[in-house]
Write a protein that holds these residues in place. Sequence first.
Motif, short mmCIF file in Angstrom:
data_model
loop_
_atom_site.label_atom_id
_atom_site.label_comp_id
_atom_site.label_asym_id
_atom_site.label_seq_id
_atom_site.Cartn_x
_atom_site.Cartn_y
_atom_site.Cartn_z
N ALA A 285 0.80 -1.22 0.00
CA ALA A 285 0.00 0.00 0.00
C ALA A 285 0.83 1.27 0.00
O ALA A 285 0.34 2.34 -0.34
N CYS A 286 2.10 1.16 0.39
CA CYS A 286 2.94 2.35 0.55
C CYS A 286 4.37 2.02 0.13
O CYS A 286 4.84 0.90 0.39
N PRO A 287 5.07 2.93 -0.52
CA PRO A 287 6.43 2.64 -1.02
C PRO A 287 7.49 2.66 0.08
O PRO A 287 8.36 3.53 0.12
N HIS A 288 7.41 1.70 1.02
CA HIS A 288 8.48 1.56 2.01
C HIS A 288 9.71 0.96 1.35
O HIS A 288 9.63 0.34 0.27
N ILE A 289 10.86 1.12 1.98
CA ILE A 289 12.12 0.67 1.39
C ILE A 289 12.68 -0.45 2.25
O ILE A 289 13.24 -0.21 3.32
N TRP A 290 12.51 -1.67 1.81
CA TRP A 290 13.02 -2.84 2.54
C TRP A 290 14.20 -3.43 1.78
O TRP A 290 14.20 -3.49 0.54
N PHE A 291 15.20 -3.88 2.51
CA PHE A 291 16.40 -4.45 1.92
C PHE A 291 16.55 -5.90 2.34
O PHE A 291 16.22 -6.28 3.47
N GLU A 292 17.09 -6.71 1.42
CA GLU A 292 17.47 -8.07 1.78
C GLU A 292 18.73 -8.00 2.65
O GLU A 292 19.46 -7.01 2.65
N ARG A 293 18.98 -9.08 3.40
CA ARG A 293 20.13 -9.10 4.29
C ARG A 293 21.43 -8.86 3.52
O ARG A 293 22.34 -8.16 3.99
N SER A 294 21.54 -9.42 2.32
CA SER A 294 22.77 -9.27 1.53
C SER A 294 22.93 -7.85 0.98
O SER A 294 24.04 -7.41 0.70
N GLU A 295 21.80 -7.12 0.84
CA GLU A 295 21.86 -5.78 0.26
C GLU A 295 22.24 -4.71 1.29
O GLU A 295 22.74 -3.65 0.93
N VAL A 296 21.98 -4.98 2.57
CA VAL A 296 22.21 -3.97 3.61
C VAL A 296 23.67 -3.55 3.66
O VAL A 296 24.00 -2.38 3.89
N LYS A 297 24.60 -4.48 3.42
CA LYS A 297 26.02 -4.17 3.49
C LYS A 297 26.52 -3.40 2.27
O LYS A 297 27.64 -2.89 2.28
N ASP A 298 25.72 -3.33 1.22
CA ASP A 298 26.11 -2.62 0.00
C ASP A 298 25.68 -1.15 0.14
O ASP A 298 24.53 -0.79 -0.14
N ARG A 299 26.60 -0.30 0.57
CA ARG A 299 26.27 1.10 0.83
C ARG A 299 25.81 1.83 -0.42
O ARG A 299 24.91 2.68 -0.37
N HIS A 300 26.41 1.51 -1.55
CA HIS A 300 26.04 2.19 -2.80
C HIS A 300 24.62 1.83 -3.22
O HIS A 300 23.86 2.69 -3.69
N LEU A 301 24.24 0.57 -3.04
CA LEU A 301 22.88 0.15 -3.40
C LEU A 301 21.86 0.81 -2.49
O LEU A 301 20.81 1.29 -2.94
N VAL A 302 22.16 0.87 -1.20
CA VAL A 302 21.25 1.51 -0.25
C VAL A 302 21.09 2.99 -0.58
O VAL A 302 19.97 3.54 -0.61
N ALA A 303 22.21 3.67 -0.84
CA ALA A 303 22.17 5.09 -1.17
C ALA A 303 21.37 5.35 -2.45
O ALA A 303 20.61 6.33 -2.54
N LYS A 304 21.51 4.47 -3.44
CA LYS A 304 20.78 4.65 -4.70
C LYS A 304 19.27 4.48 -4.49
O LYS A 304 18.47 5.25 -5.03
#
Length: 422
Positions: A285-304
Amino acid sequence: MELFFNPFDNLVCILLGISLTVWFTLLLVFIIVPAIFGVSFGIRRLYMKTLLKLFEWATLRIERGAKENNHHLHKPYSNAIIAKEPTSFEEEIKEIRRSGSNKDLDSASEFEMSDIFYFARRGVASIMDDEVTKRFSAEELESWNLLTRSNNNFHYISLRLTVLWGLGLLIRYSFLLPLRVTLAFTGVGLLVFLTCVIGLLPNGRMKNFLSEKVHLMCYRICVRALTAIITYHDSENKPKKGGICVANHTSPIDVIILASDGCYAMVGQIHGGLMGVIQRSMVKACPHIWFERSEVKDRHLVAKRLSDHLEVKTKLPILIFPEGTCINNTSVMMFKKGSFEIGGTVYPVAIKYDPRFGDAFWNSSKFGMVSYLLRMMSSWAIVCSVWYLPPMSREEDEDAVQFANRVKAAIARQGGLVDLLW
């Protein structure tokens, strides 16, 4: 035999049905409906004032009883891990020598080998009780709030005080706790069900409008499940769409405290179990931003992902806690710079809890989530103040670390918290 028990069974069923009907009617009229429309009858404020008078009487009664019985009251000298009473250097040296082999203190030399233990003990205590470590331990209250978990001075003083404590225990566990658990399940259940239904609608203004209303309603029900009494200041500075809301972090319920007054896009790691079910339903219902465990350590992916969200100015403001961990509501620790590198307008928010009614700090090394929530729901109430600070932007000659420190200092100053360098 069957005919003998049937009238009794029918009577029990009728009484049970009436009790449940009255219970859920009261919940609907006094809690759920006001939560939908965002109104309050002032019952919680009256409840808070009554509790304050009880706490003051109980504290005065303890002090008077201790004075009459010549009991020593424990006083917290500091919010430290190691309990220390204010004593001088000479007194501590004499105490060490007194416990050693040299009993004649008057004829003792200026220095003895046993004096080394004083400096060794002080050094170890300083390492263990540094400015950072003691921010992860709950502060003990000087007054008593009728909770045995909050004060070391709890012992028998008088019959009236003991009866009052027993009555409070009965009220908290036999009335308040079942009521709060019912409200919590109601709020979470409605959030999961209604967000899944709204997720079936096509993207557009109607979907966004319904999503915001549903989130506000469910979070307000959850706030009532904690008997949270919240005072919001400077609402004209509330975070706006396309911005970033940053706040100091004391407890997981910080999210509920803020989201009951406005809608935010949450940022976090995907979990399993019940939390995962809630996250998957919310994102429909809402564009929340959830990350997979493997993605959390990727700072560039999180920032993007965060930058892409901020580029759409019609999306909800992002809610971030830059400390990355819960602090005991006495200080603000170093903000991680990642939240301040992606650009956008930052809306600082200061949250300060009143520990007299219940300690909101979550010591994750000591309590699991379930036991922590049980402590919250069996406390008297959660009372806090929230300050919306004026929006801040990164200056031209300012890097991300300097900007983060400037925001942190503003939050600490407004909330009356210690601004730590670490």
